[in-house]
Design a protein around this motif. Structure first.
Motif, PDB file in Angstrom:
ATOM      1  N   UNK A 212       0.827  -1.208   0.000  1.00  0.00           N
ATOM      2  CA  UNK A 212       0.000   0.000   0.000  1.00  0.00           C
ATOM      3  C   UNK A 212       0.859   1.254   0.000  1.00  0.00           C
ATOM      4  N   UNK A 213       1.967   1.226   0.724  1.00  0.00           N
ATOM      5  CA  UNK A 213       2.889   2.368   0.721  1.00  0.00           C
ATOM      6  C   UNK A 213       3.416   2.620  -0.691  1.00  0.00           C
ATOM      7  N   UNK A 214       3.775   1.549  -1.391  1.00  0.00           N
ATOM      8  CA  UNK A 214       4.304   1.725  -2.744  1.00  0.00           C
ATOM      9  C   UNK A 214       3.253   2.336  -3.673  1.00  0.00           C
ATOM     10  N   UNK A 215       2.017   1.919  -3.521  1.00  0.00           N
ATOM     11  CA  UNK A 215       0.965   2.474  -4.378  1.00  0.00           C
ATOM     12  C   UNK A 215       0.718   3.948  -4.074  1.00  0.00           C
ATOM     13  N   UNK A 216       0.680   4.291  -2.802  1.00  0.00           N
ATOM     14  CA  UNK A 216       0.452   5.690  -2.428  1.00  0.00           C
ATOM     15  C   UNK A 216       1.641   6.549  -2.838  1.00  0.00           C
ATOM     16  N   UNK A 217       2.837   6.013  -2.748  1.00  0.00           N
ATOM     17  CA  UNK A 217       4.023   6.748  -3.187  1.00  0.00           C
ATOM     18  C   UNK A 217       3.876   7.177  -4.649  1.00  0.00           C
ATOM     19  N   UNK A 218       3.360   6.294  -5.481  1.00  0.00           N
ATOM     20  CA  UNK A 218       3.148   6.646  -6.889  1.00  0.00           C
ATOM     21  C   UNK A 218       2.120   7.766  -7.031  1.00  0.00           C
ATOM     22  N   UNK A 219       1.063   7.739  -6.206  1.00  0.00           N
ATOM     23  CA  UNK A 219       0.048   8.795  -6.263  1.00  0.00           C
ATOM     24  C   UNK A 219       0.625  10.135  -5.825  1.00  0.00           C
ATOM     25  N   UNK A 220       1.450  10.115  -4.795  1.00  0.00           N
ATOM     26  CA  UNK A 220       2.114  11.350  -4.363  1.00  0.00           C
ATOM     27  C   UNK A 220       2.958  11.913  -5.495  1.00  0.00           C
ATOM     28  N   UNK A 221       3.662  11.039  -6.196  1.00  0.00           N
ATOM     29  CA  UNK A 221       4.477  11.490  -7.325  1.00  0.00           C
ATOM     30  C   UNK A 221       3.654  12.188  -8.389  1.00  0.00           C
ATOM     31  N   UNK A 222       2.459  11.680  -8.666  1.00  0.00           N
ATOM     32  CA  UNK A 222       1.604  12.305  -9.681  1.00  0.00           C
ATOM     33  C   UNK A 222       1.134  13.688  -9.234  1.00  0.00           C
ATOM     34  N   UNK A 223       0.778  13.805  -7.972  1.00  0.00           N
ATOM     35  CA  UNK A 223       0.304  15.097  -7.460  1.00  0.00           C
ATOM     36  C   UNK A 223       1.422  16.130  -7.502  1.00  0.00           C
ATOM     37  N   UNK A 224       2.609  15.747  -7.035  1.00  0.00           N
ATOM     38  CA  UNK A 224       3.725  16.697  -7.021  1.00  0.00           C
ATOM     39  C   UNK A 224       4.147  17.056  -8.441  1.00  0.00           C
ATOM     40  N   UNK A 225       4.102  16.094  -9.360  1.00  0.00           N
ATOM     41  CA  UNK A 225       4.436  16.390 -10.756  1.00  0.00           C
ATOM     42  C   UNK A 225       3.471  17.416 -11.337  1.00  0.00           C
ATOM     43  N   UNK A 226       2.185  17.326 -10.974  1.00  0.00           N
ATOM     44  CA  UNK A 226       1.209  18.313 -11.451  1.00  0.00           C
ATOM     45  C   UNK A 226       1.506  19.692 -10.883  1.00  0.00           C
ATOM     46  N   UNK A 227       1.900  19.748  -9.618  1.00  0.00           N
ATOM     47  CA  UNK A 227       2.288  21.020  -8.997  1.00  0.00           C
ATOM     48  C   UNK A 227       3.463  21.641  -9.732  1.00  0.00           C
ATOM     49  N   UNK A 228       4.486  20.835  -9.988  1.00  0.00           N
ATOM     50  CA  UNK A 228       5.702  21.363 -10.619  1.00  0.00           C
ATOM     51  C   UNK A 228       5.460  21.785 -12.057  1.00  0.00           C
ATOM     52  N   UNK A 229       4.610  21.050 -12.760  1.00  0.00           N
ATOM     53  CA  UNK A 229       4.285  21.427 -14.130  1.00  0.00           C
ATOM     54  C   UNK A 229       3.558  22.771 -14.154  1.00  0.00           C
ATOM     55  N   UNK A 230       2.628  22.950 -13.240  1.00  0.00           N
ATOM     56  CA  UNK A 230       1.903  24.222 -13.189  1.00  0.00           C
ATOM     57  C   UNK A 230       2.847  25.369 -12.815  1.00  0.00           C
ATOM     58  N   UNK A 231       3.747  25.135 -11.875  1.00  0.00           N
ATOM     59  CA  UNK A 231       4.696  26.174 -11.473  1.00  0.00           C
ATOM     60  C   UNK A 231       5.615  26.574 -12.619  1.00  0.00           C
ATOM     61  N   UNK A 232       5.934  25.609 -13.481  1.00  0.00           N
ATOM     62  CA  UNK A 232       6.802  25.924 -14.621  1.00  0.00           C
ATOM     63  C   UNK A 232       6.126  26.863 -15.607  1.00  0.00           C
ATOM     64  N   UNK A 233       4.839  26.648 -15.850  1.00  0.00           N
ATOM     65  CA  UNK A 233       4.148  27.455 -16.867  1.00  0.00           C
ATOM     66  C   UNK A 233       3.508  28.710 -16.284  1.00  0.00           C
ATOM     67  N   UNK A 234       3.453  28.800 -14.953  1.00  0.00           N
ATOM     68  CA  UNK A 234       2.917  29.994 -14.283  1.00  0.00           C
ATOM     69  C   UNK A 234       3.916  30.451 -13.238  1.00  0.00           C
ATOM     70  N   UNK A 235       4.960  31.143 -13.665  1.00  0.00           N
ATOM     71  CA  UNK A 235       6.065  31.484 -12.758  1.00  0.00           C
ATOM     72  C   UNK A 235       5.676  32.405 -11.610  1.00  0.00           C
TER      73      UNK A 235
END
Length: 338
Positions: free
Chosen positions: A232-255
Motif C-alpha cells: 500500500x505504501x508503494x501504491x500511495x508513493x506513486x500517487x504522491x508522485x503524480x500530485x507533485x508532478x502536477x504542482x511542478x508542471x503548473x509552477x513551470x508554466x505559471x512562474x
C-alpha cells in the motif's frame, strides 16, 4: 504420541490447509501480490524541483494527508518519491504522544491547529459543532480573503465534514465515491489523486487538502509489519508522485505561482494492526515541507501534524489566532512542545 489413522491424517491435513490458505493471502500476503516492488523508480525524474515565484508572487499550498503511514516503513525501496520529496525540503519525524491516535481527532488537529484536548473530538464519529469554536484552516483562509480558492478532496468522508463547516467553508469539499470491486481502496485512492491533479491543472487552488486512506486499511487488515502494508505504501508513493508532478508542471508554466507541498499522517500502526494507544508505533508522526521557504535536507523532530494549519495560514498570509501549533517557517520554542 499415538500414531493417527490414515483417515484422521487426511482430516488434519484438510483442516490445516483451510486454516493456512487465508493467512497466506491476508496477514502475510502472497509473494506475487505484495513482494514485487516493480521496476526501479528514478525518483529524481518523477517530478521537478521547488521553484521560487517571480513578479507578483501568489503562494499556493497542497497538503497531502496519508492515513496510517509510519514514515520509517517508507524507505527508499518502498517509497522513493516520498523520500525524494523529503530530501528536497524539511523532514520532521516526531510523535504525538498524549494525543488520541485515532483518525478523527488527528485530522481535526491537523486541520484546526489545536490538540484533541481543545477541539474535544475523541473518535471517528463527529459533526460540525467542534469547528464553530475551533475553525478549520479553510474557514480561516476564507475569512481572511474570500477570493481565495480552497479545495478538499478525500477518500474518507469525515474530511469533508471538517472542510464544509463554519461561517466560511472550503469552496469545494469532495469525498471520492468508493470504486466498485476495490477491496484495498487502491482504485478509490487513485480516483482521489486524479481529481486532485485535475484541480491543480484546471484552477490552481490556493489550498488543496487531500486524504488517501489505503495504507491505514492495510494496517488494520494485515498489520503494520505486513507485506500488504508495504504494498500500500508503494501504491500511495506513486500517487504522491503524480500530485507533485502536477504542482511542478503548473509552477513551470505559471512562474508567478509559488507552490509548497506539505505531507503528514494521523497516526501509526501496531505490527499486528490497529492504533489508538500510546505506543511508539501508534504515536509516530512526520511532516514534510517542500517549497522555496524550506531548506533542502533539513531534518528535525520538532514538528507534527498540529503545525500544518499554522504553516498554511502563514504561507497564505492569513491570521492564525491562538493555536497550539506553530508555522514550520518559525523556530519552535520549548513552550510550543506538547
Amino acid at each position: 504420541m499415538r500414531e493417527m489413522s490414515a483417515p484422521a491424517r487426511v482430516l488434519v491435513a484438510l483442516v490445516t490447509a483451510l486454516v493456512t490458505i487465508p493467512l497466506v493471502g491476508s496477514a502475510a500476503g502472497s509473494v506475487a501480490a505484495f513482494d514485487d516492488v516493480g521496476p526501479t523508480v528514478d525518483a529524481a525524474a518523477a517530478f521537478g524541483v521547488p521553484r521560487r515565484g517571480v513578479g507578483e508572487v501568489v503562494n499556493k499550498v497542497v497538503v497531502i494527508g496519508i492515513d496510517g503511514l509510519m514514515f520509517d516503513k517508507a524507505d527508499a525501496a518502498q517509497a522513493p518519491r516520498l523520500r525524494h520529496l523529503a530530501a528536497q525540503g524539511l523532514l520532521s519525524q516526531g510523535d504525538i504522544a498524549g494525543h488520541i491516535t485515532i483518525s478523527g481527532p488527528s485530522w481535526a488537529s491537523a486541520l484546526t491547529g489545536v490538540w484533541d484536548t481543545e477541539h474535544g473530538i475523541t473518535g471517528n464519529e463527529f459533526d460540525a459543532s467542534p469547528f464553530l469554536a475551533h475553525p478549520s484552516v479553510f474557514t480561516r483562509i476564507e475569512r481572511a480573503d474570500p477570493a481565495r480558492h480552497t479545495v478538499s478532496i478525500g477518500t474518507w468522508h469525515q474530511i469533508a465534514t471538517i472542510a464544509a463547516t463554519g461561517d466560511r467553508r472550503a469552496d469545494i469539499a469532495l469525498t471520492t465515491a468508493p470504486v466498485a470491486d476495490d477491496p484495498d481502496e487502491s482504485a478509490t485512492d487513485a480516483a482521489t489523486a486524479a481529481e486532485v491533479v485535475s484541480a491543480i491543472e484546471r484552477s490552481g487552488p490556493d489550498l488543496v487538502f487531500t486524504h488517501l486512506d489505503q495504507i491505514d486499511l492495510a494496517g488494520h487488515r494485515h498489520g503494520g509489519a505486513s507485506r500488504a502494508y508495504l504494498a500500500a505504501i508503494r501504491r500511495v508513493d506513486a500517487l504522491v508522485g503524480r500530485i507533485v508532478a502536477a504542482v511542478d508542471q503548473r509552477a513551470r508554466v505559471r512562474p508567478g505561482e509559488q507552490w509548497t507541498v506539505l505531507v503528514t499522517t494521523d497516526h501509526g500502526h501496531l505490527p499486528t494492526g490497529g492504533h489508538g494507544g500510546q505506543t511508539p508505533a501508534e504515536t509516530a508522526n512526520f511532516v514534510i515541507a517542500r517549497g522555496p521557504d524550506f531548506t533542502a535536507g533539513a531534518v528535525t523532530g520538532a514538528h507534527t501534524l498540529v503545525d500544518l494549519t499554522p504553516t498554511v495560514l502563514d504561507l497564505l498570509g492569513a491570521p492564525s489566532g491562538r493555536l497550539d501549533g506553530h508555522s514550520l517557517r518559525t523556530r519552535p520554542t520549548r513552550a510550543d512542545e506538547r
